[in-house]
Each structure stands twice: as structure tokens, then as C-alpha cells.
Design a protein around this motif. Structure first.
Motif: not given
Ligand code: ADP
Ligand code: MG
Ligand code: MG
Length: 251
Positions: A104-132
Motif C-alpha cells: 500500500l505504501m509503495a502504491v501510494n508513493a507512486r500515486r502521489e508522484k502522479s498527483g493521484l489521491p492515496a488509496l485507502g485499505p479497502l480500496e487497495f484490497y480490491s486491487v490486490v485481491s485478484p492479483k493474489i
């Protein structure tokens, strides 16, 4: 301009001054898959470490351009934010930090660099889950500390999970096939192939045809004594596996 352009790169072990890279030339364009093969000790891992800015090595000459930008004076964190990803032959443990928080930290660091809002834990879980799921990993992995007590195969899967969640313009994969059983190798290769787009590139180091059958390289390079001494298509890999490095004509 190419994604990565390495010219006349020389590098030494910082502590001793021992030269390891002796003038590497390598060009990687968007969408290409490159493989580097070579005997043990030829400098393959050192090349990837120098590309990501490992502190044990000093660049003594030549240039590394990534997306047209000079990498040599950039710190490792910025290289990673610029889109370089590296898998380590022996991934490190990070005590006290869960995989979930790390990703989550790694993803949010990149989003911040691109001017995107940080993801919260729940939103992020739905991103990670299919990849797992795609990597046939147990979701409990996310709660464990980074690499702590992981088996060799689990570490490799976890690194590829990092790659698939974080993304990369150029992924440097150093012996991701070492210590993997056939099923794990297939999961890892499928995940890498699933990341490839006309914009993403991969540089992989391997000794084995098995991996190259699953992730098909556009170019195969042979490294010896700190240099790339031959470049060709995947038929070079077949030749090496059948007749050893001595079977490759170096002219
Ligand atoms: P490869 O990955 O092709 O097997 P490496 O890049 O790991 O080769 O190593 C190339 C050579 O440089 C080897 O002889 C290795 O012992 C030496 N070397 C690499 N890193 C260091 C280091 N930090 N200190 C001393 N020698 C090193
Ligand atoms: Mg080695
Ligand atoms: Mg190595």
C-alpha cells in the motif's frame, strides 16, 4: 529514444575498487523482452544492481539513460519511482512491516508522484485481491511481514506480486526461476506475461531454457567478464542449453 540505453558502462565494488562491469552496452526499447545468460561470476547480477543504484557499487564510466534521463546520480528510491523494478536473487526481510502495508505504501508513493489521491485499505484490497488469486497465493500472505519466514518459492511469488501491484516500465528479474517448482514457475511466468504491454519491458537473467519457453525473449545476450559479448535471438539460448557456452561463436 529507447526506454533504457546503457553505453560503455563500467562499475567497481565501492569498498575495494575492484572492477566488475567492463564496458556494458545494452539498448532496451518499449515492449521488448531481453534475457541475459552467462557463466557464474560474469557480472549479470552486478549489472542489474548497478542499474537500480545498489550502494555497494560505483559507476566509474559510461552512461545509463532511462526514458532519456541520466540515472547515474539518481538515488534508488527515485529510480524505482521512475519505473524501474528489480527482483532480488535473495529478497530481504522487513521485520514489523506487513506485506499489505508495504504494498500500500509503495502504491501510494507512486500515486502521489502522479498527483493521484492515496488509496485507502479497502480500496487497495480490491486491487490486490485478484492479483493474489492470479498467482495462486493464499490471501493470508498479506498479513505476514515482508518475506519473514517465507520459503524460497513464496518469496519469489511475493516479489512478482509486488511487481504486479506496483507495476514497472522496466522489470529487472534476476533468476526468478531459481528454486521454483514447475507449478510456481508457471504462475510466476503467467503473472509476468500478464503485465506485458507494448509499453512495458523486461530484462531477465536466467540459466534455464524452461523460463525462456514461458516468457519468450525478443533478444538474448551473453555476458562474459563484465561485458555483453554477443546478442541474438532465442536460438542462442537453445544452443547454450545443448552445447554449453563454448558452442557459441563469438564473432
Ligand atoms: P553473476 O550474477 O553473473 O553470477 P555477479 O555479478 O554476481 O555475477 O558477480 C560478478 C563478479 O563480481 C564475481 O566474481 C563476484 O564475486 C564479484 N562481485 C560482485 N559483487 C561483489 C562485491 N560486492 N564484492 C566483491 N566482489 C563482488
Ligand atoms: Mg551469482
Ligand atoms: Mg547472479
Amino acid at each position: 529514444s529507447p526506454l533504457l540505453e546503457v553505453r560503455g558502462l563500467t562499475a567497481s565494488v565501492k569498498e575495494t575498487g575492484q572492477q566488475i562491469l567492463a564496458g556494458v552496452d545494452l539498448t532496451i526499447r518499449e515492449g521488448e523482452i531481453h534475457a541475459i545468460m552467462g557463466k557464474n561470476g560474469s557480472g549479470k547480477s552486478t549489472l542489474t544492481k548497478v542499474l537500480v543504484g545498489h550502494p555497494h557499487y560505483e559507476v566509474t564510466g559510461g552512461t545509463i539513460l532511462f526514458k532519456g534521463e541520466d540515472l547515474v546520480d539518481m538515488d534508488p528510491e527515485d529510480r524505482s519511482l521512475a519505473g524501474l523494478f528489480m527482483s532480488f536473487q535473495a529478497p530481504i526481510e522487513i521485520p514489523g512491516v506487513s506485506n499489505f502495508d508495504f504494498l500500500l505504501m509503495a502504491v501510494n508513493a507512486r500515486r502521489e508522484k502522479s498527483g493521484l489521491p492515496a488509496l485507502g485499505p479497502l480500496e487497495f484490497y480490491s486491487v490486490v485481491s485478484p492479483k493474489i488469486d492470479a498467482l495462486n497465493m493464499d490471501p493470508k500472505f498479506l498479513d505476514r511481514n515482508v518475506n519473514e519466514g517465507f520459503s524460497g518459492g513464496e518469496r519469489k511469488r511475493n516479489e512478482i506480486l509486488q511487481l504486479s501491484v506496483i507495476g514497472a516500465d522496466l522489470a529487472l528479474l534476476d533468476e526468478i526461476d531459481s528454486g521454483l517448482d514447475v507449478d510456481a514457475l508457471e504462475d510466476v511466468a503467467n503473472a509476468v506475461n500478464g503485465l506485458l504491454t507494448p509499453q512495458n519491458s523486461v530484462l531477465m537473467i536466467t540459466h534455464y531454457q524452461r523460463l525462456l519457453d514461458l516468457i519468450k525473449p525478443s533478444y538474448v545476450h551473453i555476458m562474459e567478464n563484465g561485458k555483453i559479448i554477443k546478442t541474438g535471438d532465442s536460438s542462442i539460448a537453445t544452443q547454450i542449453n545443448e552445447g554449453g557456452f563454448k558452442s557459441i561463436a563469438l564473432v
